[in-house]
Motif scaffolding. Sequence first.
Motif, PDB file in Angstrom:
ATOM      1  N   ARG A   1       0.761  -1.321  -0.003  1.00 12.04           N
ATOM      2  CA  ARG A   1      -0.079   0.222   0.083  1.00 12.04           C
ATOM      3  C   ARG A   1       0.735   1.322  -0.034  1.00 12.04           C
ATOM      4  NH1 ARG A   1      -5.125   0.920   0.607  1.00 12.04           N
ATOM      5  NH2 ARG A   1      -5.715  -1.136   1.547  1.00 12.04           N
ATOM      6  N   SER A   2       2.127   1.263   0.453  1.00 12.53           N
ATOM      7  CA  SER A   2       3.021   2.248   0.803  1.00 12.53           C
ATOM      8  C   SER A   2       4.029   2.602  -0.356  1.00 12.53           C
ATOM      9  CB  SER A   2       3.577   2.379   2.077  1.00 12.53           C
ATOM     10  OG  SER A   2       2.962   2.266   3.265  1.00 12.53           O
ATOM     11  N   MET A   3       4.205   1.484  -1.462  1.00 12.21           N
ATOM     12  CA  MET A   3       5.161   1.576  -2.171  1.00 12.21           C
ATOM     13  C   MET A   3       5.084   2.637  -3.473  1.00 12.21           C
ATOM     14  SD  MET A   3       4.403  -1.901  -4.527  1.00 12.21           S
ATOM     15  CE  MET A   3       3.004  -2.021  -5.675  1.00 12.21           C
ATOM     16  N   LEU A   4       4.017   3.104  -3.535  1.00 15.08           N
ATOM     17  CA  LEU A   4       3.794   4.089  -4.584  1.00 15.08           C
ATOM     18  C   LEU A   4       4.230   5.558  -3.998  1.00 15.08           C
ATOM     19  CD1 LEU A   4       0.754   3.039  -6.499  1.00 15.08           C
ATOM     20  CD2 LEU A   4       3.150   2.534  -7.150  1.00 15.08           C
ATOM     21  N   THR A   5       4.045   5.478  -2.591  1.00 14.20           N
ATOM     22  CA  THR A   5       4.293   6.887  -2.061  1.00 14.20           C
ATOM     23  C   THR A   5       5.455   7.137  -1.301  1.00 14.20           C
ATOM     24  OG1 THR A   5       2.746   6.501  -0.273  1.00 14.20           O
ATOM     25  CG2 THR A   5       1.825   7.391  -2.293  1.00 14.20           C
ATOM     26  N   HIS A   6       6.019   6.003  -0.765  1.00  8.92           N
ATOM     27  CA  HIS A   6       7.251   5.858   0.064  1.00  8.92           C
ATOM     28  C   HIS A   6       8.553   5.221  -0.592  1.00  8.92           C
ATOM     29  CE1 HIS A   6       9.280   6.078   3.816  1.00  8.92           C
ATOM     30  NE2 HIS A   6       9.257   4.847   3.885  1.00  8.92           N
ATOM     31  N   PRO A   7       9.438   5.914  -0.865  1.00 11.27           N
ATOM     32  CA  PRO A   7      10.456   5.476  -1.647  1.00 11.27           C
ATOM     33  C   PRO A   7      11.101   4.349  -1.180  1.00 11.27           C
ATOM     34  CG  PRO A   7      10.778   7.961  -1.323  1.00 11.27           C
ATOM     35  CD  PRO A   7       9.554   7.437  -0.381  1.00 11.27           C
ATOM     36  N   ASP A   8      11.308   4.138   0.040  1.00 13.94           N
ATOM     37  CA  ASP A   8      11.822   2.796   0.648  1.00 13.94           C
ATOM     38  C   ASP A   8      10.960   1.637   0.562  1.00 13.94           C
ATOM     39  OD1 ASP A   8      14.054   3.985   1.605  1.00 13.94           O
ATOM     40  OD2 ASP A   8      13.416   4.430   3.690  1.00 13.94           O
ATOM     41  N   ALA A   9       9.894   1.951   0.617  1.00 16.15           N
ATOM     42  CA  ALA A   9       8.935   0.718   0.474  1.00 16.15           C
ATOM     43  C   ALA A   9       9.077   0.349  -1.181  1.00 16.15           C
ATOM     44  CB  ALA A   9       7.474   1.125   0.574  1.00 16.15           C
ATOM     45  N   GLY A  10       9.102   1.222  -1.964  1.00 16.81           N
ATOM     46  CA  GLY A  10       9.062   0.862  -3.438  1.00 16.81           C
ATOM     47  C   GLY A  10      10.315  -0.038  -3.674  1.00 16.81           C
ATOM     48  N   ARG A  11      11.386   0.797  -3.017  1.00 19.50           N
ATOM     49  CA  ARG A  11      12.824  -0.049  -3.163  1.00 19.50           C
ATOM     50  C   ARG A  11      12.767  -1.604  -2.851  1.00 19.50           C
ATOM     51  NH1 ARG A  11      14.829   5.151  -2.302  1.00 19.50           N
ATOM     52  NH2 ARG A  11      14.971   4.731  -0.002  1.00 19.50           N
ATOM     53  N   GLU A  12      12.279  -1.713  -1.525  1.00 19.72           N
ATOM     54  CA  GLU A  12      11.991  -3.168  -0.861  1.00 19.72           C
ATOM     55  C   GLU A  12      11.375  -4.073  -1.814  1.00 19.72           C
ATOM     56  OE1 GLU A  12      13.209  -4.392   1.678  1.00 19.72           O
ATOM     57  OE2 GLU A  12      14.299  -2.812   2.549  1.00 19.72           O
TER      58      GLU A  12
END
Length: 202
Positions: free
Chosen positions: A107-118
């Motif tokens: 849910r957070s990956m599109l707005t939180h860079p660290d989540a997207g990278r993970e």
Amino acid sequence: MPDEPPPLSRAERRRRTEARILEAARELFARSGYDRTTIRAVAAAAGTDPGLVMRYFGSKEELFARVAELAPDQPVTGPAEDVAEVLLASLGDKLRGDLSGTLAMLRSMLTHPDAGREVRAAITEQQRQVAAAIPADDAVLRAGLIGAITLGAIIGRDLLHLEGVRDAKAEDIVEVLRPAIHAIAQSAPAHAPAELTADLAP
């Protein structure tokens, strides 16, 4: 009259408070995403003080890192047919398990860079293993599409709650996807009808 239990030690009280905070944070991040989840909301859900949350975890980012995770995948090796079954079994396990940490990350990956990278790092590693097992020149594409399908099944059922998928059992989803995953992984020679191919040609 039964004996009263001994009072909890300070360490045990802290452990229980941390566990309540982590449980509340996991649920809120999964439901609302990173940006909309606040330390104050986490503290309220855990029945504690925002200052205590900050003292235990330091920052919202550190708290997020503790609770948001993608369920680990087992290594993928062997012939394409076996790889397809490993991926299907892994998807079934994810759909049947506790997805709260994974959903918080997704849910957070599109707005939180660290989540997207993970998310990208975890998926890329598995895709490389899958591509190595696929006997086709376009193995990287095929591995990427398998990743997109399996990730889409989780997002469609547990984040978007798509009709027909949201109430489906894990084993039913796996069975419907099985022919497609095998066809992609084994480089099955399935082609679109000639008239459709002609319509799609530039």
